[in-house]
Motif scaffolding. Structure first.
Motif, short mmCIF file in Angstrom:
data_model
loop_
_atom_site.label_atom_id
_atom_site.label_comp_id
_atom_site.label_asym_id
_atom_site.label_seq_id
_atom_site.Cartn_x
_atom_site.Cartn_y
_atom_site.Cartn_z
N GLY A 23 0.64 -1.17 0.11
CA GLY A 23 -0.19 -0.10 -0.19
C GLY A 23 0.44 1.44 -0.38
O GLY A 23 1.99 1.22 0.64
N LYS A 24 -0.13 2.53 -0.37
CA LYS A 24 1.07 3.79 -0.77
C LYS A 24 0.10 4.75 -0.50
O LYS A 24 -1.16 4.41 -1.03
N ALA A 25 0.52 5.66 0.67
CA ALA A 25 -0.76 6.67 0.45
C ALA A 25 -0.71 8.01 0.24
O ALA A 25 1.16 8.27 0.44
N ILE A 26 -1.16 9.13 0.13
CA ILE A 26 -0.31 10.16 -0.42
C ILE A 26 -1.77 11.57 0.18
O ILE A 26 -2.57 11.13 -0.36
N ILE A 27 -1.12 12.48 0.56
CA ILE A 27 -1.63 13.51 0.82
C ILE A 27 -1.35 14.46 0.47
O ILE A 27 -0.36 15.14 0.15
N VAL A 28 -2.62 15.62 0.10
CA VAL A 28 -2.23 16.95 -0.38
C VAL A 28 -3.50 17.78 -0.26
O VAL A 28 -5.03 17.77 0.19
N LEU A 29 -2.87 18.93 0.78
CA LEU A 29 -3.45 19.73 1.03
C LEU A 29 -3.59 21.33 0.25
O LEU A 29 -2.60 21.97 -0.28
N ASN A 30 -4.73 21.51 0.04
CA ASN A 30 -5.42 21.90 -1.59
C ASN A 30 -5.27 23.16 -0.71
O ASN A 30 -6.89 23.70 -0.30
N PRO A 31 -4.72 24.52 -1.03
CA PRO A 31 -4.94 25.68 -0.69
C PRO A 31 -6.37 26.24 -1.61
O PRO A 31 -5.81 28.00 -1.07
N ALA A 32 -6.34 26.09 -2.64
CA ALA A 32 -7.87 26.99 -3.07
C ALA A 32 -8.83 27.26 -1.96
O ALA A 32 -9.22 27.17 -1.47
N GLU A 33 -9.15 27.76 -3.64
CA GLU A 33 -10.43 29.76 -2.61
C GLU A 33 -11.84 29.71 -3.34
O GLU A 33 -10.63 29.82 -3.97
N PRO A 34 -12.92 29.13 -2.76
CA PRO A 34 -12.69 28.68 -1.88
C PRO A 34 -12.76 27.17 -1.25
O PRO A 34 -12.47 26.95 -2.79
N PRO A 35 -12.11 26.91 -0.18
CA PRO A 35 -11.60 25.61 0.74
C PRO A 35 -12.50 24.41 -0.69
O PRO A 35 -13.67 24.72 -0.77
N LEU A 36 -11.75 23.50 -1.01
CA LEU A 36 -12.56 22.24 -1.29
C LEU A 36 -13.32 21.26 -0.32
O LEU A 36 -12.76 21.05 -0.02
N MET A 37 -13.92 20.60 -1.15
CA MET A 37 -14.26 19.81 0.17
C MET A 37 -13.43 18.26 -0.47
O MET A 37 -12.34 18.06 -1.35
N MET A 38 -13.07 17.54 1.02
CA MET A 38 -12.03 15.86 0.70
C MET A 38 -12.55 15.27 -0.07
O MET A 38 -13.87 14.88 -0.84
N ARG A 39 -12.02 15.55 -1.33
CA ARG A 39 -11.85 14.08 -2.50
C ARG A 39 -10.81 13.49 -2.51
O ARG A 39 -9.25 13.02 -1.95
N ASP A 40 -10.95 12.06 -2.28
CA ASP A 40 -10.24 10.86 -2.30
C ASP A 40 -10.35 9.63 -3.56
O ASP A 40 -11.24 9.62 -4.03
N THR A 41 -9.29 9.63 -4.24
CA THR A 41 -8.42 8.71 -5.59
C THR A 41 -8.55 7.62 -4.94
O THR A 41 -7.23 7.06 -4.22
#
Length: 319
Positions: free
Chosen positions: A193-211
């Motif tokens: 298994g491998k996990a990657i996390i992205v902290l998205n600075p977009a405005e307005p803030p985006l909902m959690m998305r998982d692939t």
């Protein structure tokens, strides 16, 4: 005891965003839990002030302060919403008192638990670990695939709004990837298994998305996998109402003549399964885009409810 009294007293250590949201969930939604104490280390924290306004006993002296409170002897379950580093100390202080600990940090002292996957096997464990927000969102999907076909490799990408990642989340980023990667294999059933996390600075803030990407056996049954995923989405949504698929499950086959290059495993044939998720928060305390925090508190509450049912059944049996 009357039926109204049959609830397990709980405390929350950590008066930040996660702890405060969890407190509100316990007060509003818990069936077998009674909110007994909110514990912090900053006397001026908003979480402690809110707890006091809501009639919850508070202490700003950490776990030591909790142990000095009048109602400490009645507490059966403690949620730890602090940090991986602090959790080891908290756990060592609580275990001699027979208190069950639900760990919302990546410390992983106890077994990894995903309520819809393996909670029943660990109901009697003194400490259970709720993995990470990305793990709670994606490991059920890996498991949904692995219960149909062998999963050689699973990779998850969790994208969350930067605004929903507080100091605790940011301090635990390294533990997030390590803990989630291990749990993808140990709980999800993937060979690697491998996990990657992205902290998205977009405005307005985006909902959690998982692939979620899984490489299964090349001859795996696509319909059976898609059906398994949809059933699992319904199971998770039972305690996280904002959990949903964003589109149909996608499939791509790679034969021996055109293998896929898999990290750590080399080139191999297989069926690539792609699952796209969105997690909308319930907005009890945090904004609806903070699904990453909501899924953690919702999973912790769901786990503690079942632990409480076990404790209450044991109490009834001894009467």
């Amino acid at each position: 005891m009357t039926s109204q009294d049959k609830k397990i007293a709980v405390a929350i250590i950590g008066s930040g965003n996660i702890g405060t949201d969890l407190m509100i969930k316990v007060l509003r939604n818990a069936r077998r839990l009674r909110m007994a104490a909110m514990v912090g280390i900053d006397p001026s924290s908003e979480g402690l002030a809110r707890a006091a306004r809501m009639g919850v006993a508070t202490t700003s002296e950490g776990v030591e302060g909790l142990m000095k409170m009048d109602g400490f002897g009645d507490i059966g379950i403690v949620f730890d919403a602090t940090s991986a580093g602090a959790h080891a100390h908290h756990n060592s202080m609580l275990q001699p008192h027979g208190i069950k600990v639900v760990d919302l940090t990546p410390a992983a002292i106890g077994p990894y638990v995903i309520p819809v996957v393996n909670l029943q096997a660990h109901l009697d464990a003194p400490n259970i670990n709720m993995v990470t927000c990305g793990g709670q969102a994606t490991i059920p999907m890996v498991y949904a695939v692995s219960r149909i076909a062998k999963v050689h490799y699973a990779e998850i990408v969790a994208s969350i709004a930067s605004k929903s990642a507080g100091p605790g989340t940011r301090a635990n980023i390294d533990e997030f990837t390590e803990t989630t990667s291990r749990a993808i294999a140990e709980v999800g059933g993937a060979q690697r298994g491998k996990a990657i996390i992205v902290l998205n600075p977009a405005e307005p803030p985006l909902m959690m998305r998982d692939t979620v990407y899984c490489l299964a056996d090349v001859d795996a049954d696509q319909k059976a996998i898609a059906d398994s995923v949809k059933r699992m989405v319904q199971d998770v949504a039972a305690y996280v109402p904002g959990y949903r698929l964003k589109q149909e499950v996608q499939f791509e086959r790679f034969d021996a003549q055109h293998p896929l290059n898999v990290p750590g495993l080399g080139r191999m044939p297989g069926l690539k399964v792609s699952i796209f998720l969105e997690v909308e928060g319930a907005a009890h305390y945090l904004p609806s885009y903070a699904g990453n925090l909501d899924i953690m508190t919702s999973a912790a509450l769901a786990a503690a409810e079942q632990q409480a049912a076990r404790l209450l059944a044991a109490d009834t049996a001894t009467v």
